[in-house]
Design a protein around this motif. Sequence first.
Motif, mmCIF file in Angstrom:
data_model
loop_
_atom_site.group_PDB
_atom_site.id
_atom_site.type_symbol
_atom_site.label_atom_id
_atom_site.label_comp_id
_atom_site.label_asym_id
_atom_site.label_seq_id
_atom_site.Cartn_x
_atom_site.Cartn_y
_atom_site.Cartn_z
ATOM 1 N N LYS A 183 0.842 -1.201 0.000
ATOM 2 C CA LYS A 183 0.000 0.000 0.000
ATOM 3 C C LYS A 183 0.878 1.251 0.000
ATOM 4 O O LYS A 183 0.658 2.200 0.770
ATOM 5 N N THR A 184 1.856 1.248 -0.859
ATOM 6 C CA THR A 184 2.860 2.310 -0.890
ATOM 7 C C THR A 184 3.056 2.827 -2.296
ATOM 8 O O THR A 184 3.060 2.053 -3.255
ATOM 9 N N SER A 185 3.203 4.130 -2.412
ATOM 10 C CA SER A 185 3.572 4.728 -3.688
ATOM 11 C C SER A 185 4.959 5.343 -3.552
ATOM 12 O O SER A 185 5.404 5.676 -2.447
ATOM 13 N N TYR A 186 5.612 5.468 -4.684
ATOM 14 C CA TYR A 186 6.957 6.010 -4.718
ATOM 15 C C TYR A 186 7.030 7.089 -5.796
ATOM 16 O O TYR A 186 6.362 7.005 -6.819
ATOM 17 N N LEU A 187 7.886 8.078 -5.541
ATOM 18 C CA LEU A 187 8.173 9.084 -6.552
ATOM 19 C C LEU A 187 9.687 9.194 -6.664
ATOM 20 O O LEU A 187 10.352 9.728 -5.768
ATOM 21 N N GLN A 188 10.216 8.630 -7.737
ATOM 22 C CA GLN A 188 11.649 8.724 -7.996
ATOM 23 C C GLN A 188 11.898 10.010 -8.767
ATOM 24 O O GLN A 188 11.312 10.213 -9.838
ATOM 25 N N MET A 189 12.761 10.842 -8.234
ATOM 26 C CA MET A 189 13.036 12.139 -8.848
ATOM 27 C C MET A 189 14.519 12.219 -9.190
ATOM 28 O O MET A 189 15.372 12.046 -8.311
ATOM 29 N N ILE A 190 14.822 12.478 -10.455
ATOM 30 C CA ILE A 190 16.206 12.644 -10.887
ATOM 31 C C ILE A 190 16.346 14.003 -11.561
ATOM 32 O O ILE A 190 15.347 14.660 -11.879
#
Length: 121
Positions: free
Chosen positions: A76-83
């Motif tokens: 139940k987790t979201s991720y936001l990978q930012m580069i």
Amino acid sequence: QVQLVESGGGSVQAGGSLRLSCAASGSVYRVNNMGWYRQAPGKQREMVATITSGGSTNYADSVKGRFTISRDDAKKTSYLQMISLKPEDTAVYYCNVDARTILSPFFVDYWGQGTQVTVSS
């Protein structure tokens, strides 16, 4: 009730990377759409990225090609990978989920408390 706990914010130099996480807990029965929004000082909150339960994604034009949203339904987790972060990415980032609890048949929007991302030039 549903609680959202965000993590992963911080301070980086331009060109750096960060990964934000948002974990939903509590009486979560089902999660529909998940998303990340941000609000810079003096500006309105804006959508950064969203992901549907089917995995379809949508991004603000300003982050396309640099940010990637994903989700782990088991956690139940979201991720936001930012580069390739830019100073203009500096803002408080909020996660959002459209979820229902075991006590209600209705989906409701829930928001995290926000995590600060600061990008220096």
